[in-house]
Structures are given as structure tokens and as C-alpha cells.
Design a protein around this motif. Structure first.
Motif, PDB file in Angstrom:
ATOM      1  N   ASN A  65      17.937  22.326  43.706  1.00  0.00           N
ATOM      2  CA  ASN A  65      17.505  21.338  42.709  1.00  0.00           C
ATOM      3  C   ASN A  65      18.590  21.009  41.680  1.00  0.00           C
ATOM      4  OD1 ASN A  65      14.852  21.186  43.764  1.00  0.00           O
ATOM      5  ND2 ASN A  65      14.308  23.080  42.690  1.00  0.00           N
ATOM      6  N   MET A  66      19.802  21.456  41.923  1.00  0.00           N
ATOM      7  CA  MET A  66      20.871  21.308  40.943  1.00  0.00           C
ATOM      8  C   MET A  66      21.177  19.839  40.639  1.00  0.00           C
ATOM      9  SD  MET A  66      22.923  23.142  39.047  1.00  0.00           S
ATOM     10  CE  MET A  66      22.977  24.751  39.856  1.00  0.00           C
ATOM     11  N   LEU A  67      21.335  19.040  41.682  1.00  0.00           N
ATOM     12  CA  LEU A  67      21.693  17.632  41.484  1.00  0.00           C
ATOM     13  C   LEU A  67      20.605  16.887  40.727  1.00  0.00           C
ATOM     14  CD1 LEU A  67      23.617  15.286  41.984  1.00  0.00           C
ATOM     15  CD2 LEU A  67      22.509  14.924  44.203  1.00  0.00           C
ATOM     16  N   ARG A  68      19.359  17.098  41.123  1.00  0.00           N
ATOM     17  CA  ARG A  68      18.246  16.421  40.460  1.00  0.00           C
ATOM     18  C   ARG A  68      18.154  16.835  38.990  1.00  0.00           C
ATOM     19  NH1 ARG A  68      12.471  16.993  43.220  1.00  0.00           N
ATOM     20  NH2 ARG A  68      13.657  15.875  44.832  1.00  0.00           N
ATOM     21  N   TYR A  69      18.401  18.099  38.730  1.00  0.00           N
ATOM     22  CA  TYR A  69      18.313  18.598  37.358  1.00  0.00           C
ATOM     23  C   TYR A  69      19.345  17.920  36.457  1.00  0.00           C
ATOM     24  CZ  TYR A  69      18.760  21.762  33.384  1.00  0.00           C
ATOM     25  OH  TYR A  69      18.831  22.283  32.115  1.00  0.00           O
ATOM     26  N   GLY A  83      17.670  26.164  40.653  1.00  0.00           N
ATOM     27  CA  GLY A  83      18.265  26.728  41.857  1.00  0.00           C
ATOM     28  C   GLY A  83      19.240  25.749  42.487  1.00  0.00           C
ATOM     29  N   GLN A  84      19.956  26.229  43.476  1.00  0.00           N
ATOM     30  CA  GLN A  84      20.991  25.411  44.114  1.00  0.00           C
ATOM     31  C   GLN A  84      20.411  24.139  44.725  1.00  0.00           C
ATOM     32  OE1 GLN A  84      24.075  26.631  43.805  1.00  0.00           O
ATOM     33  NE2 GLN A  84      25.052  24.833  44.715  1.00  0.00           N
TER      34      GLN A  84
END
Length: 209
Positions: A151-155, A148-149
Motif C-alpha cells: 500500500n506504499m504508493l497509494r499511501y 505496508g509495502q
């Protein structure tokens, strides 16, 4: 008044002096050995080939992490071509051209520039380029669940971590290789300075520069 001599401005004098130095260096370059000429002109190609290899390896690693099996050629082609072209152009602009214009007399500055080109353009840029390319492919072919938006950076940091970890050695290699190539190019530049014109003092061009 008519017939009055007009002194050239300082800007014009600098331009003329710079042009004279470039012409002198070009003439001396043509008098170098074939091996020195070849190395000076094609040194960037070796660094660029390594950059292309880094791009292909990074592309392969991202494809493996994201489970991408489609569009092999489509993803590999830009990863081989773009780092190569970018490295050659950057090396030409920051190393070869300043040397041939007499603007890069500091040997330490030369190999630092080479190391930066090798590390940033020849290593980081191909990896940075591979990420959005493979992210787009993964999204298009739905090869892996997208976060999802929030968690995008962490992913994407998790995706990049194993790739950067596996390519650490390539970074060291590119930095060292870039520094080595530019140090050799600067040595060839010094050879050019030591080639006198017939009847000319070998130190004359050094004094001009």
C-alpha cells in the motif's frame, strides 16, 4: 607547402562568429541603463525566492500531514536553499546565457522557457524535494503509522494530494512570473540589439545574428 594560406574550417568560423556576437552583446549590455542591467542580472533571484517560498510552504504542509514536530530547522534549511540555487542556475543556463550569446532570438521561445522553469524548477521541484525529506523524518521519529509495502504508493499519493491541491495557485503564479521575467529579459536583449556602435549601422548586429 611553406607559406601557403590555410583557410579556417567552418567550425572555427562559427566559433569566431559566436565569440564576436557575445563580445558585441556584452559591450552593449554595459551601455544599458542601470535599471535594465539590474533587472537582467537579478531577475532569476525573484523567481528563485518564490521557489524557496514554495519549498518552505510544501515542507510545512507535509510536516502537518505527517504530524512531524521535530527537526524544524533541519528540514527547512534545504527546502529554502536548494530550490533557490537550482532555479538561479537553471535560469542562467537556459535564459541569460543564450540571450548574451545571441542564441535566443524568439520571444515566444523565451517566455515559454521561463514558464517551464517557473513551473518545473520553481514549483514542482520544491514539492518533490519536500516529500522524501519529510518521509524520512516521519519514519525516523515514528510520527505516523507507515503502510505496508503493498500500500506504499497509494499511501504517499494520499499524502501528496492535499499538498498539491493547496499549492495549485502557487503553480500558476510561478509559471506566469517566470514567463513575465523572461519576456522582460528578452525586451532588454532587443534593446541591446538596437544600440549601435559609433558609426555603425544599428542593423549590422541583427544581420550577424
Amino acid at each position: 607547402m611553406a607559406g601557403e594560406l590555410i583557410e579556417p574550417t567552418s567550425e572555427k568560423k562559427v566559433h569566431i562568429a559566436s565569440r564576436d556576437i557575445s563580445e558585441i552583446l556584452k559591450e552593449r549590455f554595459e551601455r544599458l541603463s542601470a535599471a535594465d542591467q539590474s533587472f537582467f542580472q537579478s531577475g532569476s533571484m525573484f523567481l528563485a525566492l518564490n521557489g524557496s517560498l514554495c519549498g518552505l510552504v510544501a515542507n510545512s504542509l507535509f510536516r502537518r500531514v505527517l504530524n512531524i514536530t521535530q527537526a524544524r530547522i533541519v528540514s527547512a534549511l534545504p527546502m529554502a536553499v536548494l530550490p533557490f540555487i537550482t532555479t538561479v542556475v537553471t535560469y542562467e543556463c537556459l535564459i541569460n546565457r543564450p540571450l548574451m550569446e545571441g542564441d535566443l532570438n524568439c520571444a515566444t521561445c523565451a517566455w515559454i522557457r521561463g514558464g517551464v522553469i517557473g513551473g518545473v524548477i520553481g514549483w514542482f521541484y520544491p514539492i518533490f524535494l519536500a516529500l522524501p525529506l519529510n518521509a524520512a523524518l516521519a519514519t525516523r521519529y515514528l510520527t505516523t503509522p507507515m503502510p505496508g509495502q503493498e500500500n506504499m504508493l497509494r499511501y504517499w499519493m494520499m499524502v501528496c494530494k492535499p499538498v498539491y491541491k493547496k499549492m495549485k495557485f502557487a503553480a500558476i503564479l510561478q509559471i506566469a512570473f517566470g514567463a513575465y521575467l523572461t519576456s522582460k529579459s528578452h525586451e532588454i536583449y532587443i534593446k541591446m540589439l538596437q544600440l549601435p556602435q559609433p558609426g555603425e549601422d544599428p542593423k549590422e548586429i541583427k544581420d550577424k545574428i
